[in-house]
Design a protein around this motif. Structure first.
Motif, short mmCIF file in Angstrom:
data_model
loop_
_atom_site.label_atom_id
_atom_site.label_comp_id
_atom_site.label_asym_id
_atom_site.label_seq_id
_atom_site.Cartn_x
_atom_site.Cartn_y
_atom_site.Cartn_z
N ARG A 16 0.76 -1.17 0.00
CA ARG A 16 0.10 -0.19 -0.02
C ARG A 16 0.81 1.22 -0.10
N ASP A 72 -4.85 6.44 -0.78
CA ASP A 72 -4.08 6.58 -1.83
C ASP A 72 -4.67 6.98 -3.10
N LEU A 106 -7.96 -4.00 -9.13
CA LEU A 106 -6.87 -2.95 -8.56
C LEU A 106 -7.24 -1.99 -7.63
N ARG A 109 -9.31 -3.13 -4.40
CA ARG A 109 -8.64 -3.75 -3.46
C ARG A 109 -7.69 -2.71 -2.48
N ARG A 110 -7.21 -1.62 -3.31
CA ARG A 110 -6.39 -0.55 -2.83
C ARG A 110 -6.94 0.36 -2.42
N PHE A 112 -8.44 2.87 -3.84
CA PHE A 112 -7.89 4.42 -4.47
C PHE A 112 -8.96 5.10 -4.54
#
Length: 244
Positions: A16, A72, A106, A109-110, A112
């Motif tokens: 991360r 992020d 992606l 999961r992150r 963002f």
């Protein structure tokens, strides 16, 4: 099954916070002013900022990310980057037909906060939207996404802050851009690259790059294909600079 495999693939990315530098949102313009109403309307979920080229959609999105974005942040210029390049930057390789699913996995999961810049159509954006989270989209067209808040971004309003903002933007221009800014402001309506090149007495390729820079700095608005126009307030400012 493909969605499951995509989610597993995205789970193998690096730790991360390791967002590749070229996909991190840049800082907004230093002299950002005049968008308080639009900033207040942006919410979590999906927001589309739409308006003419050069009006300041990307600057508005970047300012919101700076002020209110969390976690992020991932910025993808849809006019310049294909998904394969984005995924490879995260160490992910997949078949072209799976790229959209892997990208969504992606982002989800992150967790963002995602900026999709320069979207051309709803069909381009829809397959990239995660099931949840915050996504900002900029486009020259209204996309009419069912799940999105659509905000029209128009020219900067005429208030007391605009003059000092234009002054600061102008003094930071390279000489070619500053000269074009002064000269082309005397064109009464939209103009193309050949007209600007004739006014400046310079090659069209050099003038086109300089005009694009003025658009990026929100000093010039792109209209139609390869045509440009000044907002009336900016035109008056540029004309005044010719005599200073």
């Amino acid at each position: 099954m493909r969605e499951v495999l995509a989610a597993r693939a995205a789970g193998g990315i690096r730790g991360r916070g390791d967002v590749p530098p070229r996909f991190r949102p840049p800082l907004p313009p230093r002299h950002f002013v005049g968008r308080d109403t639009e900033l207040a309307r942006i919410r979590a979920g999906v927001t589309v900022l739409h308006g003419p080229g050069g009006v300041g959609k990307t600057a508005l999105a970047l300012e919101w990310l700076r002020e209110k974005g969390s976690g992020d942040q991932l910025c993808v210029d849809l006019a310049a980057h294909d998904l394969g390049r984005v995924l490879r930057a995260f160490g992910l390789r997949t078949e072209p037909e799976d790229e959209q699913a892997v990208f969504r996995a992606l982002v989800a999961r992150r967790q963002f906060t995602l900026l999709l810049d320069n979207a051309a159509s709803a069909e381009q954006v829809t397959p990239l939207l995660p099931a949840s989270g915050t996504v900002l989209v900029t486009s020259r067209s209204r996309l009419d996404l069912p799940q999105a808040r659509e905000i029209a971004v128009g020219p900067l309003p005429d208030d007391e802050r605009l003059g000092p903002l234009l002054d600061r933007s102008y003094v930071e221009l390279p000489e070619r851009q500053a000269r074009l800014y002064r000269l082309c402001a005397w064109e009464p309506d939209a103009f193309g690259v050949p007209v600007a090149a004739a006014i400046a007495g310079e090659p069209e390729c050099d003038v086109e790059d300089a005009l694009d820079d003025l658009v990026e700095k929100a000093l010039l608005t792109e209209v139609g294909d390869d045509a440009f126009r000044f907002h009336e307030l900016v035109r008056a400012h540029a004309r005044a600079k010719r005599y200073q």
